[in-house]
Design a protein around this motif. Structure first.
Motif, PDB file in Angstrom:
ATOM      1  N   ARG A 164      -0.490  -5.998   5.800  1.00 23.87           N
ATOM      2  CA  ARG A 164       0.077  -6.653   6.987  1.00 23.87           C
ATOM      3  C   ARG A 164       0.351  -8.132   6.696  1.00 23.87           C
ATOM      4  N   LEU A 165      -0.623  -8.779   6.024  1.00 25.53           N
ATOM      5  CA  LEU A 165      -0.455 -10.196   5.690  1.00 25.53           C
ATOM      6  C   LEU A 165       0.689 -10.378   4.704  1.00 25.53           C
ATOM      7  N   ALA A 174      -6.108  -7.668  17.047  1.00 25.97           N
ATOM      8  CA  ALA A 174      -5.389  -7.503  15.779  1.00 25.97           C
ATOM      9  C   ALA A 174      -6.337  -7.065  14.662  1.00 25.97           C
ATOM     10  N   TRP A 175      -7.422  -7.813  14.473  1.00 25.72           N
ATOM     11  CA  TRP A 175      -8.354  -7.494  13.381  1.00 25.72           C
ATOM     12  C   TRP A 175      -8.978  -6.119  13.584  1.00 25.72           C
ATOM     13  N   GLY A 176      -9.257  -5.790  14.830  1.00 21.62           N
ATOM     14  CA  GLY A 176      -9.932  -4.534  15.129  1.00 21.62           C
ATOM     15  C   GLY A 176      -9.047  -3.306  15.035  1.00 21.62           C
ATOM     16  N   SER A 177      -7.728  -3.484  14.876  1.00 20.63           N
ATOM     17  CA  SER A 177      -6.828  -2.323  14.895  1.00 20.63           C
ATOM     18  C   SER A 177      -6.184  -2.036  13.539  1.00 20.63           C
ATOM     19  N   TRP A 178      -6.546  -2.827  12.503  1.00 26.50           N
ATOM     20  CA  TRP A 178      -6.060  -2.545  11.147  1.00 26.50           C
ATOM     21  C   TRP A 178      -7.227  -2.133  10.271  1.00 26.50           C
ATOM     22  N   PRO A 179      -7.058  -1.226   9.310  1.00 29.29           N
ATOM     23  CA  PRO A 179      -5.826  -0.532   8.939  1.00 29.29           C
ATOM     24  C   PRO A 179      -5.282   0.340  10.078  1.00 29.29           C
ATOM     25  N   ALA A 180      -3.991   0.614   9.987  1.00 29.55           N
ATOM     26  CA  ALA A 180      -3.345   1.371  11.050  1.00 29.55           C
ATOM     27  C   ALA A 180      -2.277   2.295  10.476  1.00 29.55           C
ATOM     28  N   TYR A 181      -2.081   3.401  11.170  1.00 30.28           N
ATOM     29  CA  TYR A 181      -1.003   4.313  10.801  1.00 30.28           C
ATOM     30  C   TYR A 181       0.293   3.777  11.390  1.00 30.28           C
ATOM     31  N   GLU A 210      -6.097  -4.438 -14.324  1.00 32.48           N
ATOM     32  CA  GLU A 210      -4.647  -4.429 -14.084  1.00 32.48           C
ATOM     33  C   GLU A 210      -4.182  -3.097 -13.518  1.00 32.48           C
ATOM     34  N   ALA A 211      -4.792  -2.025 -14.015  1.00 33.10           N
ATOM     35  CA  ALA A 211      -4.383  -0.696 -13.559  1.00 33.10           C
ATOM     36  C   ALA A 211      -4.737  -0.492 -12.080  1.00 33.10           C
ATOM     37  N   VAL A 212      -5.928  -0.944 -11.676  1.00 32.43           N
ATOM     38  CA  VAL A 212      -6.336  -0.675 -10.280  1.00 32.43           C
ATOM     39  C   VAL A 212      -5.688  -1.652  -9.290  1.00 32.43           C
ATOM     40  N   THR A 213      -5.121  -2.764  -9.788  1.00 29.78           N
ATOM     41  CA  THR A 213      -4.473  -3.713  -8.866  1.00 29.78           C
ATOM     42  C   THR A 213      -2.953  -3.678  -8.974  1.00 29.78           C
ATOM     43  N   ALA A 214      -2.427  -2.821  -9.848  1.00 27.18           N
ATOM     44  CA  ALA A 214      -0.977  -2.812 -10.094  1.00 27.18           C
ATOM     45  C   ALA A 214      -0.179  -2.517  -8.831  1.00 27.18           C
ATOM     46  N   LYS A 215      -0.609  -1.538  -8.064  1.00 29.71           N
ATOM     47  CA  LYS A 215       0.155  -1.161  -6.872  1.00 29.71           C
ATOM     48  C   LYS A 215      -0.811  -0.798  -5.749  1.00 29.71           C
ATOM     49  N   PRO A 216      -1.374  -1.807  -5.087  1.00 30.44           N
ATOM     50  CA  PRO A 216      -2.360  -1.520  -4.045  1.00 30.44           C
ATOM     51  C   PRO A 216      -1.750  -0.892  -2.799  1.00 30.44           C
ATOM     52  N   TYR A 217      -0.499  -1.260  -2.499  1.00 29.74           N
ATOM     53  CA  TYR A 217       0.125  -0.790  -1.255  1.00 29.74           C
ATOM     54  C   TYR A 217       1.341   0.068  -1.583  1.00 29.74           C
ATOM     55  N   SER A 218       1.472   1.180  -0.872  1.00 33.54           N
ATOM     56  CA  SER A 218       2.586   2.075  -1.122  1.00 33.54           C
ATOM     57  C   SER A 218       3.892   1.476  -0.609  1.00 33.54           C
ATOM     58  N   LEU A 219       4.987   1.913  -1.203  1.00 38.47           N
ATOM     59  CA  LEU A 219       6.309   1.528  -0.714  1.00 38.47           C
ATOM     60  C   LEU A 219       6.762   2.588   0.278  1.00 38.47           C
ATOM     61  N   ARG A 220       7.799   2.264   1.054  1.00 37.16           N
ATOM     62  CA  ARG A 220       8.335   3.232   2.000  1.00 37.16           C
ATOM     63  C   ARG A 220       8.723   4.516   1.274  1.00 37.16           C
ATOM     64  N   GLY A 221       8.340   5.642   1.838  1.00 34.09           N
ATOM     65  CA  GLY A 221       8.704   6.916   1.234  1.00 34.09           C
ATOM     66  C   GLY A 221       7.682   7.426   0.231  1.00 34.09           C
ATOM     67  N   ASP A 222       6.741   6.561  -0.165  1.00 29.57           N
ATOM     68  CA  ASP A 222       5.683   6.978  -1.096  1.00 29.57           C
ATOM     69  C   ASP A 222       4.603   7.766  -0.354  1.00 29.57           C
ATOM     70  N   PHE A 223       3.742   8.413  -1.156  1.00 31.39           N
ATOM     71  CA  PHE A 223       2.465   8.856  -0.621  1.00 31.39           C
ATOM     72  C   PHE A 223       1.579   7.620  -0.564  1.00 31.39           C
ATOM     73  N   GLY A 224       0.519   7.653   0.240  1.00 28.19           N
ATOM     74  CA  GLY A 224      -0.383   6.511   0.312  1.00 28.19           C
ATOM     75  C   GLY A 224      -1.116   6.290  -1.001  1.00 28.19           C
ATOM     76  N   THR A 225      -1.629   5.070  -1.212  1.00 24.46           N
ATOM     77  CA  THR A 225      -2.352   4.759  -2.443  1.00 24.46           C
ATOM     78  C   THR A 225      -3.847   5.026  -2.266  1.00 24.46           C
ATOM     79  N   LEU A 266       2.908   5.977   7.087  1.00 22.07           N
ATOM     80  CA  LEU A 266       1.858   5.581   6.146  1.00 22.07           C
ATOM     81  C   LEU A 266       0.782   4.791   6.871  1.00 22.07           C
ATOM     82  N   VAL A 267      -0.433   4.814   6.287  1.00 16.67           N
ATOM     83  CA  VAL A 267      -1.459   3.903   6.764  1.00 16.67           C
ATOM     84  C   VAL A 267      -1.289   2.584   6.027  1.00 16.67           C
ATOM     85  N   ARG A 268      -1.327   1.494   6.774  1.00 17.39           N
ATOM     86  CA  ARG A 268      -1.215   0.162   6.206  1.00 17.39           C
ATOM     87  C   ARG A 268      -2.524  -0.593   6.408  1.00 17.39           C
TER      88      ARG A 268
END
Lengths: 266, 202
Positions: free
Chosen positions: A223-224, A203-210, A111-126, A216-218
């Motif tokens: 994206r999905l 598309a597949w070849g360009s993610w993750p992307a800044y 639960e701890a490692v899946t709680a917040k996989p993606y950062s919100l706007r304004g956050d540091f990256g995860t 942030l890197v997404r």
């Protein structure tokens, strides 16, 4: 996080100096202008540090993590995803494989490692975003070649195709609504045709992307999730079967293309 | 009407047998893969007859009789404006056409929904940020304001499947995305000769 502001400032200054084009070409030019100066390089370094950092009750690094090419092999591993792992008896994307290694090797709480996989706007990256960015960079320039040898991998592709066309929600949107035709766009944003090899590879070849607009890197998982938010659906969960199925559909359609991630997006 | 709907449902189920098994599986997968967030509830993953019929992967053989009956059903279900007035305020219609918010988990449900017409259609020639998934509607007002034209345009906005089954366009009236007044305002934005949609670019 000074680098984020630098990227934004450069982008804003440059955007003001060019006429607004009615296609994505303007961003292609911007990418060329940036050359190798993708702010994602800082996130790549962070991801590498995290891979070699002892963490969890086991105080273990991720060096024993098998990404499909053997424990600790990171070069060229990402382009083979999603793939079947016998130890988990499941087809996994990179994100769910990393979760598997964090829980089994480092002994961390699921639960701890899946709680917040993606950062919100304004956050540091995860941590997840950093690890995926580094591992994608470890496959930069490699040929996209997802495994399709196991029956579960082929079933995952078929499931992904069905979900791709599944229309639901108040707006009747499916992935196909925006991504089954070539040369189309929403407002000024070009839309890749994910049913075609060319569109899927791009598309597949360009993610993750800044993402310049977010500093942030997404990851593709993010994206999905954000596509489904715009589709007015509930929230797609990281590492879920639907997420892995759709990634398999894209990756297999993209097979033979080149991994250029981490990319640079508006 | 109810009997007709039931009949269509039976035909639909029979014709979808080929992928009914898979459809059950997909629903279970989706149920386990998504989580409700704010106004985006899990019920949104359940499909009605139109959504089910229009979810066939490309190249899948379709039952044309079933699709024709479904289209007819959608046409019969269109609700025309109660007062017979089709045209509202084009300036308000412009706001609806531009606004892309509404019904996303991230949107404030107390605010009005947008129609987001510009996401897919070219409208006023002065707006360059238009999408191309739908046809250009620039100069739409040249088609005139005959009763037939008013009713056609209203129907297209209310439920696109009444004319073009499995069109990509949302059902703005039938699904309650826009109110009757908002639809009238969009009608005016499309058809009023004073609307920017029907003016030359400056």
């Amino acid at each position: 996080m000074k680098r984020h502001h630098l990227g934004l400032t450069l982008f804003a200054a440059w955007l003001c100096s060019v006429p607004l084009a009615a296609d994505d070409g303007v961003f292609d030019q911007y990418r060329d202008l940036m050359g190798d100066d993708n702010p994602a390089v800082f996130v790549i370094d962070e991801g590498e540090e995290l891979w070699f950092m002892p963490q969890g009750p086991e105080s273990a690094t991720l060096e024993a993590c098998d990404l499909g090419l053997g424990p600790g092999v990171t070069a060229g591993a990402y382009v083979r995803f999603p793939r079947y792992f016998a130890d988990a008896d499941a087809v996994m994307d990179l994100e769910s494989r990393l979760v598997h290694c964090m829980t089994t090797i480092q002994g961390r709480d699921l639960e701890a490692v899946t709680a917040k996989p993606y950062s919100l706007r304004g956050d540091f990256g995860t941590e997840m975003e950093a690890l995926v960015t580094w591992l994608a960079a470890e496959s930069e320039g490699a040929t996209i070649a997802p495994e399709q040898t196991h029956a579960a991998e082929r079933a995952m592709y078929s499931l992904g195709e069905e979900i791709f066309y599944y229309r639901a929600g108040p707006h009747d949107f499916s992935c196909a609504t925006c991504h089954e035709q070539s040369g189309m766009r929403i407002r000024l944003q070009a839309l890749p045709d994910l049913t075609s090899h060319t569109g899927a590879a791009e598309a597949w070849g360009s993610w993750p992307a800044y993402r310049i607009s977010q500093g942030l890197v997404r990851t593709m998982g993010w994206r999905l999730r954000d596509c489904f938010r715009q589709q007015r659906w509930p929230e797609l969960q990281m590492g879920s079967e639907a997420s892995i199925a759709l990634q398999t559909y894209m990756a297999v359609n993209a097979a033979g293309g080149t991994m250029t991630a981490p990319g640079l997006k508006r | 009407m109810k009997a007709l709907t039931a009949g269509i449902t039976i035909i639909l189920n029979a014709s979808l047998m080929a992928w009914t098994v898979a459809a059950d599986e997909i629903e279970a997968v989706l149920h386990n893969s998504f989580v409700a967030k704010n106004q985006a509830t899990m019920e949104r993953l359940e499909r009605d007859a139109v959504q089910t019929a229009c979810s066939a992967p490309r190249g899948m053989p379709l039952d044309n009789d079933m699709l024709a009956a479904l289209r007819e059903e959608r046409l019969n279900a269109v609700v025309l404006p109660a007062d017979g007035q089709y045209l509202g305020d084009w300036q308000r219609g412009a706001e609806v056409a531009t606004n892309g918010r509404g019904l996303q988990s991230s949107d404030d449900p107390t605010q009005p929904n947008g129609g987001n017409c510009y996401a897919c259609h070219q409208l006023a020639p002065g707006e360059v940020a238009y999408g191309t998934l739908g046809p250009s509607l620039t100069g739409y007002g040249a088609r005139g304001q005959s009763q037939a034209m008013l009713q056609y345009t209203w129907t297209k906005l209310w439920d696109t499947h009444a004319y073009n089954l499995c069109s990509h366009m949302p059902r703005f009236g039938a699904q309650g995305i826009l109110t009757e007044q908002q639809l009238k305002d969009v009608m005016a934005y499309l058809l009023d000769p004073a609307s920017p949609v029907n003016q030359a670019a400056e």
